[in-house]
Design an enzyme around this catalytic site. Structure first.
Site, short mmCIF file in Angstrom:
data_model
loop_
_atom_site.label_atom_id
_atom_site.label_comp_id
_atom_site.label_asym_id
_atom_site.label_seq_id
_atom_site.Cartn_x
_atom_site.Cartn_y
_atom_site.Cartn_z
N THR A 69 6.88 12.25 -7.68
CA THR A 69 6.19 12.08 -6.39
C THR A 69 6.48 10.66 -5.91
OG1 THR A 69 4.13 11.10 -7.16
CG2 THR A 69 4.30 13.51 -7.32
N ASP A 70 6.08 10.35 -4.68
CA ASP A 70 6.31 9.00 -4.16
C ASP A 70 5.61 7.95 -5.02
OD1 ASP A 70 7.86 10.05 -2.19
OD2 ASP A 70 6.23 10.13 -0.71
N CYS A 71 4.43 8.30 -5.52
CA CYS A 71 3.68 7.31 -6.31
C CYS A 71 3.92 7.45 -7.82
CB CYS A 71 2.20 7.38 -5.98
SG CYS A 71 1.52 9.04 -5.94
N TYR A 72 4.43 8.60 -8.24
CA TYR A 72 4.73 8.83 -9.66
C TYR A 72 6.16 9.37 -9.78
CZ TYR A 72 -0.20 8.25 -10.82
OH TYR A 72 -1.46 7.74 -11.01
#
Lengths: 401, 136
Positions: free
Chosen positions: A138-141
Protein backbone atom coordinates in the site's frame (compact mmCIF):
# COMPACT_ATOMS: atom_id res chain seq x y z
CA UNK A 1 -15.74 -14.72 59.71
CA UNK A 2 -16.64 -13.54 57.13
CA UNK A 3 -13.31 -12.13 55.94
CA UNK A 4 -12.63 -9.74 53.07
CA UNK A 5 -10.02 -9.96 50.35
CA UNK A 6 -8.48 -6.74 51.72
CA UNK A 7 -8.02 -8.42 55.12
CA UNK A 8 -6.49 -11.50 53.51
CA UNK A 9 -4.11 -9.30 51.52
CA UNK A 10 -3.15 -7.53 54.74
CA UNK A 11 -2.28 -10.94 56.21
CA UNK A 12 -0.27 -11.79 53.08
CA UNK A 13 1.68 -8.52 53.39
CA UNK A 14 2.44 -9.25 57.03
CA UNK A 15 3.50 -12.79 56.18
CA UNK A 16 0.70 -14.11 58.40
CA UNK A 17 -1.68 -15.53 55.82
CA UNK A 18 -2.54 -19.21 56.18
CA UNK A 19 -2.36 -20.73 52.72
CA UNK A 20 -3.08 -24.38 51.95
CA UNK A 21 -3.60 -26.34 48.75
CA UNK A 22 -6.96 -27.78 47.72
CA UNK A 23 -5.54 -31.19 48.61
CA UNK A 24 -4.35 -30.13 52.07
CA UNK A 25 -7.61 -28.39 52.96
CA UNK A 26 -9.46 -31.71 52.79
CA UNK A 27 -7.55 -33.11 55.77
CA UNK A 28 -7.81 -29.84 57.69
CA UNK A 29 -11.59 -29.77 57.36
CA UNK A 30 -11.83 -33.45 58.31
CA UNK A 31 -9.79 -32.82 61.42
CA UNK A 32 -11.09 -29.44 62.57
CA UNK A 33 -14.47 -29.03 60.93
CA UNK A 34 -15.62 -26.30 58.54
CA UNK A 35 -16.19 -23.59 61.16
CA UNK A 36 -12.71 -23.77 62.69
CA UNK A 37 -10.96 -24.36 59.37
CA UNK A 38 -12.69 -21.35 57.80
CA UNK A 39 -11.41 -19.14 60.64
CA UNK A 40 -7.86 -20.41 60.27
CA UNK A 41 -7.37 -20.70 56.53
CA UNK A 42 -7.11 -17.56 54.39
CA UNK A 43 -6.42 -18.94 50.94
CA UNK A 44 -6.83 -22.31 49.21
CA UNK A 45 -4.68 -22.79 46.10
CA UNK A 46 -5.76 -24.97 43.18
CA UNK A 47 -4.01 -26.24 40.06
CA UNK A 48 -4.52 -27.91 36.73
CA UNK A 49 -2.14 -28.90 33.94
CA UNK A 50 -3.73 -30.36 30.85
CA UNK A 51 -4.06 -30.00 27.09
CA UNK A 52 -6.18 -26.90 26.38
CA UNK A 53 -6.72 -26.39 22.66
CA UNK A 54 -8.45 -23.04 22.92
CA UNK A 55 -5.20 -21.25 23.66
CA UNK A 56 -2.97 -18.88 21.75
CA UNK A 57 -1.03 -15.66 21.82
CA UNK A 58 -1.36 -12.20 20.31
CA UNK A 59 2.04 -10.98 19.15
CA UNK A 60 3.03 -7.51 18.03
CA UNK A 61 6.02 -8.08 15.78
CA UNK A 62 7.21 -4.47 15.50
CA UNK A 63 7.45 -2.41 12.30
CA UNK A 64 10.03 -3.04 9.59
CA UNK A 65 11.62 -0.35 7.42
CA UNK A 66 10.04 0.07 4.94
CA UNK A 67 6.78 -0.80 6.64
CA UNK A 68 4.81 -3.92 5.82
CA UNK A 69 1.10 -4.61 6.34
CA UNK A 70 1.20 -8.25 7.47
CA UNK A 71 -2.40 -7.70 8.55
CA UNK A 72 -4.53 -9.08 5.72
CA UNK A 73 -1.55 -10.92 4.28
CA UNK A 74 -0.14 -14.33 5.14
CA UNK A 75 2.39 -15.15 7.82
CA UNK A 76 3.96 -18.19 9.43
CA UNK A 77 6.09 -18.71 12.54
CA UNK A 78 8.35 -21.76 12.19
CA UNK A 79 6.10 -22.63 9.21
CA UNK A 80 2.96 -22.59 11.39
CA UNK A 81 0.36 -20.17 9.96
CA UNK A 82 -0.78 -17.36 12.23
CA UNK A 83 -3.97 -15.31 11.99
CA UNK A 84 -3.29 -11.96 10.33
CA UNK A 85 -6.79 -10.50 10.06
CA UNK A 86 -6.02 -7.69 12.49
CA UNK A 87 -3.71 -4.64 12.42
CA UNK A 88 -0.51 -4.34 10.36
CA UNK A 89 1.95 -6.14 12.66
CA UNK A 90 -0.36 -7.91 15.10
CA UNK A 91 -0.87 -11.64 14.65
CA UNK A 92 -2.59 -14.39 16.64
CA UNK A 93 -0.73 -17.66 17.04
CA UNK A 94 -3.24 -20.41 17.80
CA UNK A 95 -2.28 -23.57 19.67
CA UNK A 96 -3.75 -26.01 17.14
CA UNK A 97 -2.40 -24.37 13.95
CA UNK A 98 -0.06 -26.59 11.97
CA UNK A 99 2.29 -26.18 9.01
CA UNK A 100 0.58 -26.27 5.58
CA UNK A 101 2.77 -29.21 4.60
CA UNK A 102 1.98 -31.27 7.71
CA UNK A 103 0.45 -34.48 6.29
CA UNK A 104 -2.36 -34.36 8.89
CA UNK A 105 -4.07 -37.75 8.92
CA UNK A 106 -3.00 -38.73 5.40
CA UNK A 107 -0.67 -41.24 7.02
CA UNK A 108 -3.25 -42.30 9.58
CA UNK A 109 -2.82 -41.87 12.44
CA UNK A 110 -0.96 -38.61 11.89
CA UNK A 111 1.78 -37.62 14.25
CA UNK A 112 1.26 -33.83 14.47
CA UNK A 113 4.74 -33.28 15.85
CA UNK A 114 4.90 -29.49 15.61
CA UNK A 115 2.11 -26.93 15.77
CA UNK A 116 1.17 -23.60 17.29
CA UNK A 117 1.48 -24.92 20.84
CA UNK A 118 5.07 -25.91 20.13
CA UNK A 119 5.84 -22.46 18.69
CA UNK A 120 4.47 -20.90 21.89
CA UNK A 121 6.66 -23.22 23.99
CA UNK A 122 9.72 -22.38 21.85
CA UNK A 123 9.00 -18.64 22.06
CA UNK A 124 8.72 -18.82 25.85
CA UNK A 125 11.92 -20.90 25.97
CA UNK A 126 13.70 -17.94 24.35
CA UNK A 127 14.42 -19.69 21.05
CA UNK A 128 14.66 -17.74 17.79
CA UNK A 129 11.56 -18.26 15.62
CA UNK A 130 11.45 -17.99 11.82
CA UNK A 131 8.93 -15.41 10.59
CA UNK A 132 7.90 -15.58 6.92
CA UNK A 133 5.22 -13.21 5.63
CA UNK A 134 3.86 -12.04 2.30
CA UNK A 135 1.26 -9.41 1.60
CA UNK A 136 0.13 -6.70 -0.84
CA UNK A 137 1.72 -3.25 -0.88
CA UNK A 138 0.00 0.00 0.00
CA UNK A 139 1.12 3.63 -0.17
CA UNK A 140 1.83 3.61 3.56
CA UNK A 141 2.96 -0.04 3.82
CA UNK A 142 4.96 -0.74 0.63
CA UNK A 143 6.92 -3.85 1.66
CA UNK A 144 5.53 -7.18 0.40
CA UNK A 145 7.83 -9.90 1.74
CA UNK A 146 9.86 -10.73 4.80
CA UNK A 147 11.88 -13.68 6.07
CA UNK A 148 13.60 -13.14 9.37
CA UNK A 149 14.22 -14.51 12.84
CA UNK A 150 12.29 -13.08 15.75
CA UNK A 151 12.72 -13.58 19.47
CA UNK A 152 10.24 -13.11 22.31
CA UNK A 153 12.52 -10.59 24.03
CA UNK A 154 12.64 -8.34 20.95
CA UNK A 155 8.99 -8.16 19.90
CA UNK A 156 6.70 -5.59 21.48
CA UNK A 157 3.85 -7.41 23.16
CA UNK A 158 3.26 -11.12 23.51
CA UNK A 159 -0.06 -11.72 25.23
CA UNK A 160 -1.24 -15.21 25.95
CA UNK A 161 -4.99 -15.08 25.50
CA UNK A 162 -6.80 -18.38 25.83
CA UNK A 163 -10.52 -18.23 25.05
CA UNK A 164 -11.33 -21.49 26.87
CA UNK A 165 -9.27 -23.10 29.61
CA UNK A 166 -9.74 -24.86 32.95
CA UNK A 167 -12.91 -26.78 32.05
CA UNK A 168 -15.02 -27.51 35.10
CA UNK A 169 -15.28 -31.28 34.62
CA UNK A 170 -14.91 -33.30 31.43
CA UNK A 171 -16.00 -36.47 29.68
CA UNK A 172 -14.39 -39.81 30.43
CA UNK A 173 -13.57 -41.40 27.07
CA UNK A 174 -13.83 -45.05 26.05
CA UNK A 175 -13.97 -46.92 22.75
CA UNK A 176 -16.67 -49.54 22.20
CA UNK A 177 -15.69 -50.27 18.59
CA UNK A 178 -13.46 -53.11 17.42
CA UNK A 179 -10.57 -50.93 16.27
CA UNK A 180 -8.20 -48.55 18.03
CA UNK A 181 -9.25 -44.91 17.71
CA UNK A 182 -7.11 -41.78 17.98
CA UNK A 183 -8.88 -38.90 19.67
CA UNK A 184 -8.25 -35.64 21.48
CA UNK A 185 -8.76 -37.80 24.58
CA UNK A 186 -5.73 -39.88 23.59
CA UNK A 187 -5.37 -43.33 22.10
CA UNK A 188 -8.44 -45.44 22.93
CA UNK A 189 -7.93 -49.15 22.49
CA UNK A 190 -10.71 -51.22 20.98
CA UNK A 191 -13.38 -53.09 22.91
CA UNK A 192 -13.11 -50.93 26.03
CA UNK A 193 -9.33 -51.33 26.18
CA UNK A 194 -8.76 -48.26 28.30
CA UNK A 195 -10.50 -45.32 29.93
CA UNK A 196 -9.06 -41.81 29.53
CA UNK A 197 -10.02 -38.77 31.60
CA UNK A 198 -8.71 -35.26 31.87
CA UNK A 199 -9.10 -33.12 34.94
CA UNK A 200 -7.11 -32.69 38.14
CA UNK A 201 -10.24 -33.51 40.18
CA UNK A 202 -10.11 -32.19 43.74
CA UNK A 203 -7.26 -29.82 42.79
CA UNK A 204 -9.01 -28.33 39.76
CA UNK A 205 -9.86 -24.61 40.14
CA UNK A 206 -13.56 -24.63 39.25
CA UNK A 207 -14.33 -27.80 41.24
CA UNK A 208 -13.24 -25.83 44.30
CA UNK A 209 -15.49 -22.87 43.56
CA UNK A 210 -18.38 -24.64 41.84
CA UNK A 211 -20.74 -21.63 41.83
CA UNK A 212 -18.04 -19.09 40.86
CA UNK A 213 -18.43 -17.21 44.16
CA UNK A 214 -14.83 -15.94 44.14
CA UNK A 215 -13.44 -16.67 40.66
CA UNK A 216 -14.59 -13.96 38.28
CA UNK A 217 -13.41 -11.45 35.69
CA UNK A 218 -10.19 -9.92 37.00
CA UNK A 219 -9.14 -12.78 39.29
CA UNK A 220 -5.34 -12.93 39.41
CA UNK A 221 -4.00 -16.42 38.71
CA UNK A 222 -0.94 -18.58 38.06
CA UNK A 223 -0.83 -18.85 34.27
CA UNK A 224 1.87 -20.72 32.38
CA UNK A 225 4.34 -20.29 35.23
CA UNK A 226 3.76 -16.53 35.49
CA UNK A 227 0.98 -14.18 36.47
CA UNK A 228 -2.26 -14.01 34.53
CA UNK A 229 -5.85 -13.00 34.98
CA UNK A 230 -9.29 -14.41 34.30
CA UNK A 231 -10.40 -12.14 31.47
CA UNK A 232 -13.93 -13.42 30.87
CA UNK A 233 -15.97 -16.59 31.07
CA UNK A 234 -14.63 -19.10 28.60
CA UNK A 235 -16.28 -20.22 25.39
CA UNK A 236 -18.85 -23.00 25.91
CA UNK A 237 -19.25 -21.84 29.54
CA UNK A 238 -22.24 -23.86 30.69
CA UNK A 239 -23.19 -23.17 34.31
CA UNK A 240 -26.54 -24.93 33.78
CA UNK A 241 -24.93 -28.37 33.53
CA UNK A 242 -26.23 -31.17 35.77
CA UNK A 243 -24.88 -30.83 39.33
CA UNK A 244 -24.59 -33.01 42.42
CA UNK A 245 -26.05 -31.96 45.78
CA UNK A 246 -22.61 -30.59 46.71
CA UNK A 247 -22.88 -28.14 43.80
CA UNK A 248 -20.19 -29.83 41.74
CA UNK A 249 -21.11 -30.30 38.07
CA UNK A 250 -21.39 -33.90 36.86
CA UNK A 251 -20.81 -32.81 33.24
CA UNK A 252 -18.56 -30.32 31.45
CA UNK A 253 -19.70 -26.96 32.86
CA UNK A 254 -17.92 -23.68 33.53
CA UNK A 255 -14.85 -22.53 31.59
CA UNK A 256 -12.47 -19.59 31.84
CA UNK A 257 -10.91 -17.22 29.34
CA UNK A 258 -7.49 -16.23 30.67
CA UNK A 259 -4.88 -13.65 29.74
CA UNK A 260 -1.31 -12.80 30.67
CA UNK A 261 2.07 -11.52 29.52
CA UNK A 262 3.81 -14.40 27.75
CA UNK A 263 7.22 -12.83 28.41
CA UNK A 264 7.11 -13.74 32.13
CA UNK A 265 5.84 -17.28 31.62
CA UNK A 266 7.90 -20.49 31.60
CA UNK A 267 8.18 -23.28 29.02
CA UNK A 268 7.76 -25.87 31.77
CA UNK A 269 4.15 -24.70 32.15
CA UNK A 270 3.28 -24.08 28.50
CA UNK A 271 4.12 -27.29 26.71
CA UNK A 272 3.44 -27.98 23.05
CA UNK A 273 1.81 -31.40 22.90
CA UNK A 274 0.81 -33.75 20.08
CA UNK A 275 -2.19 -36.06 20.14
CA UNK A 276 -1.48 -38.84 17.67
CA UNK A 277 -4.18 -39.03 15.00
CA UNK A 278 -5.81 -35.82 16.25
CA UNK A 279 -3.61 -32.74 16.19
CA UNK A 280 -1.26 -30.57 18.16
CA UNK A 281 -2.17 -28.39 21.10
CA UNK A 282 -0.83 -26.57 24.15
CA UNK A 283 -0.73 -28.06 27.64
CA UNK A 284 -1.34 -25.15 29.98
CA UNK A 285 -0.63 -24.79 33.67
CA UNK A 286 -3.22 -22.79 35.63
CA UNK A 287 -3.52 -22.22 39.36
CA UNK A 288 -6.20 -20.12 41.00
CA UNK A 289 -6.22 -18.91 44.60
CA UNK A 290 -9.55 -19.08 46.38
CA UNK A 291 -9.95 -16.57 49.21
CA UNK A 292 -11.77 -18.13 52.17
CA UNK A 293 -14.36 -15.38 52.64
CA UNK A 294 -16.96 -17.56 54.30
CA UNK A 295 -17.58 -21.01 55.72
CA UNK A 296 -19.55 -21.81 52.57
CA UNK A 297 -16.59 -21.02 50.32
CA UNK A 298 -14.26 -23.07 52.53
CA UNK A 299 -16.64 -26.02 52.49
CA UNK A 300 -16.61 -26.02 48.67
CA UNK A 301 -12.79 -26.13 48.61
CA UNK A 302 -12.84 -29.28 50.75
CA UNK A 303 -14.41 -31.27 47.90
CA UNK A 304 -12.80 -34.71 47.47
CA UNK A 305 -12.18 -36.85 44.40
CA UNK A 306 -14.75 -39.34 45.67
CA UNK A 307 -17.44 -36.63 45.57
CA UNK A 308 -16.75 -35.52 41.98
CA UNK A 309 -18.40 -37.49 39.17
CA UNK A 310 -18.04 -37.45 35.40
CA UNK A 311 -19.83 -39.23 32.54
CA UNK A 312 -18.33 -42.14 30.60
CA UNK A 313 -18.76 -41.54 26.87
CA UNK A 314 -18.09 -43.78 23.88
CA UNK A 315 -15.80 -41.90 21.48
CA UNK A 316 -16.22 -44.35 18.60
CA UNK A 317 -19.88 -43.52 17.94
CA UNK A 318 -21.67 -41.49 20.60
CA UNK A 319 -19.28 -38.53 20.77
CA UNK A 320 -18.61 -38.15 17.02
CA UNK A 321 -22.33 -38.37 16.21
CA UNK A 322 -23.24 -36.01 19.09
CA UNK A 323 -25.57 -38.56 20.64
CA UNK A 324 -26.66 -37.99 24.23
CA UNK A 325 -26.01 -41.48 25.67
CA UNK A 326 -23.63 -42.05 28.53
CA UNK A 327 -22.34 -45.40 29.79
CA UNK A 328 -22.51 -44.39 33.43
CA UNK A 329 -20.78 -42.08 35.86
CA UNK A 330 -17.76 -42.65 38.08
CA UNK A 331 -15.86 -40.56 40.61
CA UNK A 332 -12.35 -39.21 40.21
CA UNK A 333 -11.31 -41.33 43.19
CA UNK A 334 -12.25 -44.43 41.19
CA UNK A 335 -10.54 -43.07 38.07
CA UNK A 336 -7.36 -42.33 39.99
CA UNK A 337 -7.28 -45.85 41.45
CA UNK A 338 -6.09 -47.12 38.07
CA UNK A 339 -9.13 -49.13 37.01
CA UNK A 340 -12.88 -48.80 36.86
CA UNK A 341 -15.71 -51.08 35.86
CA UNK A 342 -17.51 -50.25 32.62
CA UNK A 343 -20.31 -52.48 31.31
CA UNK A 344 -19.21 -55.24 33.66
CA UNK A 345 -15.58 -55.13 32.50
CA UNK A 346 -12.63 -53.95 34.55
CA UNK A 347 -10.82 -51.34 32.46
CA UNK A 348 -7.50 -49.58 33.17
CA UNK A 349 -7.60 -45.78 33.44
CA UNK A 350 -5.25 -43.06 32.24
CA UNK A 351 -5.22 -39.30 32.55
CA UNK A 352 -4.29 -36.64 30.01
CA UNK A 353 -4.20 -33.96 32.67
CA UNK A 354 -1.30 -34.26 35.10
CA UNK A 355 -2.32 -34.44 38.75
CA UNK A 356 1.35 -34.58 39.71
CA UNK A 357 2.08 -31.29 37.95
CA UNK A 358 -1.20 -29.76 39.17
CA UNK A 359 0.02 -30.40 42.72
CA UNK A 360 3.24 -28.56 41.89
CA UNK A 361 1.22 -25.60 40.56
CA UNK A 362 -0.95 -25.40 43.70
CA UNK A 363 2.22 -25.56 45.82
CA UNK A 364 4.02 -22.92 43.74
CA UNK A 365 1.09 -20.54 44.06
CA UNK A 366 1.02 -21.22 47.81
CA UNK A 367 4.72 -20.39 48.00
CA UNK A 368 4.26 -17.12 46.05
CA UNK A 369 1.49 -16.04 48.42
CA UNK A 370 3.45 -17.10 51.53
CA UNK A 371 6.42 -15.04 50.35
CA UNK A 372 4.19 -12.02 49.85
CA UNK A 373 4.85 -11.98 46.10
CA UNK A 374 1.26 -12.63 45.09
CA UNK A 375 -1.75 -10.73 46.40
CA UNK A 376 -5.34 -11.59 45.65
CA UNK A 377 -7.64 -9.49 43.51
CA UNK A 378 -11.32 -8.76 43.81
CA UNK A 379 -13.31 -9.91 40.77
CA UNK A 380 -14.73 -6.94 38.85
CA UNK A 381 -17.60 -8.95 37.33
CA UNK A 382 -19.09 -12.36 38.05
CA UNK A 383 -19.11 -15.27 35.66
CA UNK A 384 -22.59 -16.32 34.50
CA UNK A 385 -24.01 -18.64 37.15
CA UNK A 386 -26.70 -21.28 37.45
CA UNK A 387 -29.50 -18.68 37.47
CA UNK A 388 -28.41 -16.84 34.35
CA UNK A 389 -29.96 -19.19 31.81
CA UNK A 390 -26.70 -19.71 29.92
CA UNK A 391 -26.72 -23.02 28.06
CA UNK A 392 -24.48 -24.85 25.63
CA UNK A 393 -25.99 -24.64 22.15
CA UNK A 394 -25.34 -27.06 19.30
CA UNK A 395 -24.92 -25.99 15.67
CA UNK A 396 -27.77 -27.37 13.62
CA UNK A 397 -27.39 -27.13 9.84
CA UNK A 398 -29.74 -24.85 7.94
CA UNK A 399 -30.04 -25.02 4.17
CA UNK A 400 -28.71 -21.98 2.29
CA UNK A 401 -31.43 -20.90 -0.15
CA UNK B 1 29.29 -72.13 17.94
CA UNK B 2 26.43 -71.19 20.25
CA UNK B 3 24.34 -68.13 19.49
CA UNK B 4 22.22 -66.28 22.02
CA UNK B 5 20.00 -63.35 21.16
CA UNK B 6 17.21 -61.34 22.75
CA UNK B 7 14.27 -60.82 20.44
CA UNK B 8 10.83 -59.25 20.47
CA UNK B 9 8.34 -61.56 18.73
CA UNK B 10 5.05 -60.11 17.55
CA UNK B 11 2.38 -62.79 17.04
CA UNK B 12 -0.51 -61.87 14.76
CA UNK B 13 -3.92 -62.83 16.07
CA UNK B 14 -4.18 -66.02 13.98
CA UNK B 15 -0.99 -67.45 15.47
CA UNK B 16 -1.64 -66.82 19.12
CA UNK B 17 -3.11 -70.29 19.72
CA UNK B 18 -0.27 -72.21 18.04
CA UNK B 19 2.60 -73.88 19.95
CA UNK B 20 5.32 -72.09 17.98
CA UNK B 21 7.96 -71.77 20.69
CA UNK B 22 7.45 -75.40 21.64
CA UNK B 23 8.21 -76.50 18.07
CA UNK B 24 11.19 -74.19 17.99
CA UNK B 25 12.63 -75.94 21.01
CA UNK B 26 11.72 -79.47 19.93
CA UNK B 27 12.51 -79.34 16.20
CA UNK B 28 15.50 -76.98 16.22
CA UNK B 29 16.95 -77.69 19.64
CA UNK B 30 16.79 -74.06 20.69
CA UNK B 31 16.59 -73.03 24.33
CA UNK B 32 14.17 -70.23 25.04
CA UNK B 33 13.79 -68.05 28.03
CA UNK B 34 10.65 -65.91 28.11
CA UNK B 35 11.53 -62.49 29.47
CA UNK B 36 8.14 -60.97 28.94
CA UNK B 37 4.84 -62.26 27.59
CA UNK B 38 1.64 -60.55 26.66
CA UNK B 39 -0.60 -63.05 24.89
CA UNK B 40 -4.34 -63.20 25.22
CA UNK B 41 -6.77 -65.22 23.07
CA UNK B 42 -8.09 -63.32 20.03
CA UNK B 43 -5.54 -60.54 20.49
CA UNK B 44 -2.10 -59.92 19.09
CA UNK B 45 0.66 -61.29 21.28
CA UNK B 46 4.09 -59.94 22.14
CA UNK B 47 6.85 -62.11 23.53
CA UNK B 48 10.27 -60.95 24.53
CA UNK B 49 12.54 -64.00 24.51
CA UNK B 50 16.14 -64.95 24.75
CA UNK B 51 16.87 -67.71 22.20
CA UNK B 52 20.07 -69.69 22.30
CA UNK B 53 21.34 -72.68 20.40
CA UNK B 54 23.98 -73.97 18.01
CA UNK B 55 24.42 -71.45 15.18
CA UNK B 56 23.01 -73.53 12.28
CA UNK B 57 20.06 -74.60 14.41
CA UNK B 58 19.53 -71.03 15.51
CA UNK B 59 19.43 -69.80 11.91
CA UNK B 60 17.03 -72.55 10.83
CA UNK B 61 14.84 -71.82 13.83
CA UNK B 62 14.77 -68.15 12.89
CA UNK B 63 13.68 -69.08 9.36
CA UNK B 64 10.92 -71.24 10.78
CA UNK B 65 9.73 -68.37 12.95
CA UNK B 66 9.69 -65.97 10.01
CA UNK B 67 7.75 -68.51 7.88
CA UNK B 68 5.01 -68.82 10.46
CA UNK B 69 4.28 -65.11 10.13
CA UNK B 70 5.77 -64.03 13.45
CA UNK B 71 7.38 -60.58 13.16
CA UNK B 72 10.86 -60.64 14.67
CA UNK B 73 12.53 -57.56 16.04
CA UNK B 74 15.91 -57.56 17.73
CA UNK B 75 15.87 -56.08 21.22
CA UNK B 76 18.70 -53.78 20.33
CA UNK B 77 16.57 -50.67 20.48
CA UNK B 78 16.27 -48.90 23.72
CA UNK B 79 13.42 -46.66 24.76
CA UNK B 80 14.44 -43.89 27.11
CA UNK B 81 12.50 -41.13 28.80
CA UNK B 82 13.55 -37.49 28.63
CA UNK B 83 12.83 -36.58 32.24
CA UNK B 84 12.57 -32.87 31.42
CA UNK B 85 9.96 -33.44 28.75
CA UNK B 86 7.71 -35.81 30.70
CA UNK B 87 4.65 -33.96 31.98
CA UNK B 88 3.48 -36.92 34.09
CA UNK B 89 0.02 -37.05 32.56
CA UNK B 90 -0.12 -40.84 32.51
CA UNK B 91 -1.67 -41.38 29.08
CA UNK B 92 1.13 -43.86 28.26
CA UNK B 93 0.41 -46.15 31.19
CA UNK B 94 -2.58 -47.97 29.69
CA UNK B 95 -0.77 -48.44 26.37
CA UNK B 96 2.50 -49.81 27.75
CA UNK B 97 2.69 -53.51 26.84
CA UNK B 98 5.53 -54.36 29.18
CA UNK B 99 4.25 -52.68 32.31
CA UNK B 100 7.32 -50.43 32.34
CA UNK B 101 5.28 -47.25 32.71
CA UNK B 102 3.23 -46.96 35.87
CA UNK B 103 1.59 -44.42 38.13
CA UNK B 104 2.82 -43.94 41.68
CA UNK B 105 -0.06 -43.30 44.07
CA UNK B 106 -1.16 -41.01 45.64
CA UNK B 107 1.20 -38.49 43.98
CA UNK B 108 0.16 -39.70 40.49
CA UNK B 109 3.78 -39.36 39.37
CA UNK B 110 4.51 -41.45 36.27
CA UNK B 111 7.46 -43.81 36.67
CA UNK B 112 9.41 -45.56 33.93
CA UNK B 113 11.07 -48.88 34.82
CA UNK B 114 13.54 -49.37 32.02
CA UNK B 115 14.18 -53.02 32.91
CA UNK B 116 10.54 -53.91 32.13
CA UNK B 117 10.52 -52.12 28.76
CA UNK B 118 10.21 -54.44 25.77
CA UNK B 119 10.86 -51.63 23.27
CA UNK B 120 7.46 -52.03 21.58
CA UNK B 121 7.59 -48.25 21.00
CA UNK B 122 3.84 -47.70 21.43
CA UNK B 123 4.56 -44.97 23.96
CA UNK B 124 6.85 -43.08 21.59
CA UNK B 125 4.19 -41.65 19.27
CA UNK B 126 1.39 -41.60 21.78
CA UNK B 127 3.28 -39.49 24.33
CA UNK B 128 1.77 -35.99 24.00
CA UNK B 129 4.98 -34.22 25.02
CA UNK B 130 7.19 -36.67 23.07
CA UNK B 131 9.18 -37.54 26.16
CA UNK B 132 9.79 -41.16 25.10
CA UNK B 133 12.65 -41.60 22.65
CA UNK B 134 14.18 -44.53 20.81
CA UNK B 135 17.93 -44.97 21.09
CA UNK B 136 19.72 -47.43 18.84
Amino acid sequence: MPKTIAEINENIRKGKAVVVTAEEVIGIVEKKGVEKAAKEVDVVTTGTFGPMCSSGAFLNLGHTAPRMKIGGGKATLNDVPVYTGIAAVDVYLGATAMPDDDPRNKNYPGSFDYGGGHVIEDLVAGKDIKLVATTYGTDCYPRKKIETLINLKDINEATLFNPRNAYQNYNIAVNLSDKTIYTYMGVLKRNLGNVNYSTSGQLSPLFNDPYYLTIGVGTKIFLGGGIGYVSWYGTQHNPSALRSDNGVPRRGAGTLAVIGDLKQMKPEWLVGTSMVGYGSTLTVGIGIPIPVLSEEILSYTAVKDEDIFAPIIDYSEVYPQRKPDILGEVSYAELKSGKIEVMGKEVPTASLSSYYKATQIANTLKEWINKGDFQLTEAVASLPGTEDGVNLKPLNDRPIE
Amino acid sequence: MTVSKRLVLHFPRKLVDQPILCRLARDYNIDFNILKASVTPNEEGVLVVELSGEESNYNKGNEYLAQTGVAIQPLSKDVVRDEEKCIHCGSCVVLCTGGALSVERPTMKVNFDHTKCIACEICVRSCPSRAMEIRF
